[in-house]
Design a protein around this motif. Sequence first.
Motif, PDB file in Angstrom:
ATOM      1  N   LEU A   1      30.840  32.463  59.927  1.00 44.32           N
ATOM      2  CA  LEU A   1      31.188  32.861  61.292  1.00 44.32           C
ATOM      3  C   LEU A   1      30.356  34.070  61.717  1.00 44.32           C
ATOM      4  O   LEU A   1      30.798  34.911  62.504  1.00 44.32           O
ATOM      5  N   GLY A   2      29.137  34.117  61.191  1.00 46.14           N
ATOM      6  CA  GLY A   2      28.300  35.284  61.426  1.00 46.14           C
ATOM      7  C   GLY A   2      27.865  35.459  62.874  1.00 46.14           C
ATOM      8  O   GLY A   2      27.470  36.557  63.276  1.00 46.14           O
ATOM      9  N   ASP A   3      27.926  34.401  63.682  1.00 48.40           N
ATOM     10  CA  ASP A   3      27.508  34.553  65.073  1.00 48.40           C
ATOM     11  C   ASP A   3      28.513  35.348  65.903  1.00 48.40           C
ATOM     12  O   ASP A   3      28.242  35.672  67.060  1.00 48.40           O
TER      13      ASP A   3
ATOM     14  N   PRO B   1      23.428  41.701  49.060  1.00 51.13           N
ATOM     15  CA  PRO B   1      24.675  42.453  49.155  1.00 51.13           C
ATOM     16  C   PRO B   1      25.735  41.834  48.277  1.00 51.13           C
ATOM     17  O   PRO B   1      25.813  40.614  48.120  1.00 51.13           O
ATOM     18  N   ALA B   2      26.494  42.704  47.679  1.00 46.16           N
ATOM     19  CA  ALA B   2      27.556  42.222  46.789  1.00 46.16           C
ATOM     20  C   ALA B   2      28.621  41.506  47.592  1.00 46.16           C
ATOM     21  O   ALA B   2      28.813  41.758  48.784  1.00 46.16           O
ATOM     22  N   ALA B   3      29.286  40.561  46.923  1.00 47.20           N
ATOM     23  CA  ALA B   3      30.354  39.829  47.581  1.00 47.20           C
ATOM     24  C   ALA B   3      31.483  40.775  47.944  1.00 47.20           C
ATOM     25  O   ALA B   3      31.780  41.728  47.231  1.00 47.20           O
ATOM     26  N   VAL B   4      32.113  40.483  49.077  1.00 45.85           N
ATOM     27  CA  VAL B   4      33.186  41.344  49.571  1.00 45.85           C
ATOM     28  C   VAL B   4      34.410  41.159  48.687  1.00 45.85           C
ATOM     29  O   VAL B   4      34.792  40.042  48.338  1.00 45.85           O
ATOM     30  N   ASP B   5      35.028  42.281  48.324  1.00 45.11           N
ATOM     31  CA  ASP B   5      36.243  42.247  47.527  1.00 45.11           C
ATOM     32  C   ASP B   5      37.409  41.856  48.429  1.00 45.11           C
ATOM     33  O   ASP B   5      37.809  42.602  49.321  1.00 45.11           O
ATOM     34  N   THR B   6      37.955  40.681  48.197  1.00 42.25           N
ATOM     35  CA  THR B   6      39.046  40.179  49.034  1.00 42.25           C
ATOM     36  C   THR B   6      40.422  40.504  48.471  1.00 42.25           C
ATOM     37  O   THR B   6      41.426  40.069  49.025  1.00 42.25           O
TER      38      THR B   6
ATOM     39  N   ASP C   1      32.328  45.718  55.989  1.00 41.96           N
ATOM     40  CA  ASP C   1      32.928  44.726  55.093  1.00 41.96           C
ATOM     41  C   ASP C   1      33.430  43.512  55.879  1.00 41.96           C
ATOM     42  O   ASP C   1      33.300  42.359  55.434  1.00 41.96           O
ATOM     43  N   VAL C   2      34.000  43.773  57.030  1.00 40.18           N
ATOM     44  CA  VAL C   2      34.482  42.659  57.875  1.00 40.18           C
ATOM     45  C   VAL C   2      33.305  41.797  58.324  1.00 40.18           C
ATOM     46  O   VAL C   2      33.380  40.557  58.318  1.00 40.18           O
ATOM     47  N   LEU C   3      32.189  42.441  58.664  1.00 33.32           N
ATOM     48  CA  LEU C   3      31.025  41.678  59.097  1.00 33.32           C
ATOM     49  C   LEU C   3      30.463  40.835  57.956  1.00 33.32           C
ATOM     50  O   LEU C   3      30.048  39.683  58.150  1.00 33.32           O
ATOM     51  N   ALA C   4      30.433  41.408  56.748  1.00 31.87           N
ATOM     52  CA  ALA C   4      29.962  40.651  55.587  1.00 31.87           C
ATOM     53  C   ALA C   4      30.889  39.469  55.299  1.00 31.87           C
ATOM     54  O   ALA C   4      30.435  38.372  54.923  1.00 31.87           O
TER      55      ALA C   4
ATOM     56  N   ALA D   1      30.604  40.786  68.290  1.00 29.13           N
ATOM     57  CA  ALA D   1      31.871  41.069  68.965  1.00 29.13           C
ATOM     58  C   ALA D   1      32.793  41.907  68.085  1.00 29.13           C
ATOM     59  O   ALA D   1      33.445  42.842  68.559  1.00 29.13           O
ATOM     60  N   PHE D   2      32.875  41.593  66.781  1.00 30.34           N
ATOM     61  CA  PHE D   2      33.710  42.365  65.867  1.00 30.34           C
ATOM     62  C   PHE D   2      33.183  43.802  65.736  1.00 30.34           C
ATOM     63  O   PHE D   2      33.964  44.757  65.680  1.00 30.34           O
TER      64      PHE D   2
END
Length: 222
Positions: A170-172, A145-150, A160-163, A176-177
């Motif tokens: 903080l993927g664990d 997956p491409a890097a998230v555009d910040t 996008d928030v999950l990526a 919840a998100f």
Amino acid sequence: MLSRVSRAAGGPLLAARRPAAKLLRGGQRRGMCAAAEEGPKTVQGISLSNPPITWLVSILGINYLLCFRWAIKDKSLAAKVAEIEAEQEEAKAKVQSKADGNYDLHKEFLRKESTVQMDEAKDAMAKTMAFVRKESALQSGTPLPAAVDTSNPTTWKVSDVLAWLEEEELGDHTMAFKEHAVNGKLLLTLTEQDMYSSLNIVSPLRRKKLTMAIADLRAKAA
């Protein structure tokens, strides 16, 4: 006639009896006087002027004074013992309070240590899972997956928030998100209280890490 004769014969006898009766009465009187004279002597025998009685009274008086003195000392000694016991109880209470305080500090220290160890374990697990996903994607030929555009996080979707959480290790917390449908706009408004009460992020260090990452996003979006 006969009465006269008897009177005449008894006359000498009566005359002889009268001196004897006088002597008897005189002896009784002398005995009574002697007894009366001996009475005061007996009374004088138990008077305080008698040396044995004086010694006895003195000994009794000394014993009474000694008993009175012992009673006073016993009262003062009892008061001293009560004071010492009160001081000992106070000292025990202070020691117990200090021990309880040390126990609470030790308990808090252990809780913090366990929290830090859990955070480190979660970080290590997140890194491991990210590495495993990348290796699996490479082996299966699936593009990464491409890097998230910040540059503009307000346009982020939930995915996008999950990526972004994966990139921040903080993927664990992605479940919840995802459950609360946190998108980019909502992400920028999160507070530490929201993270604790709504997203169930218990670790203070993880909340701090997420807060710092969101602050960076806000600075980039400004």
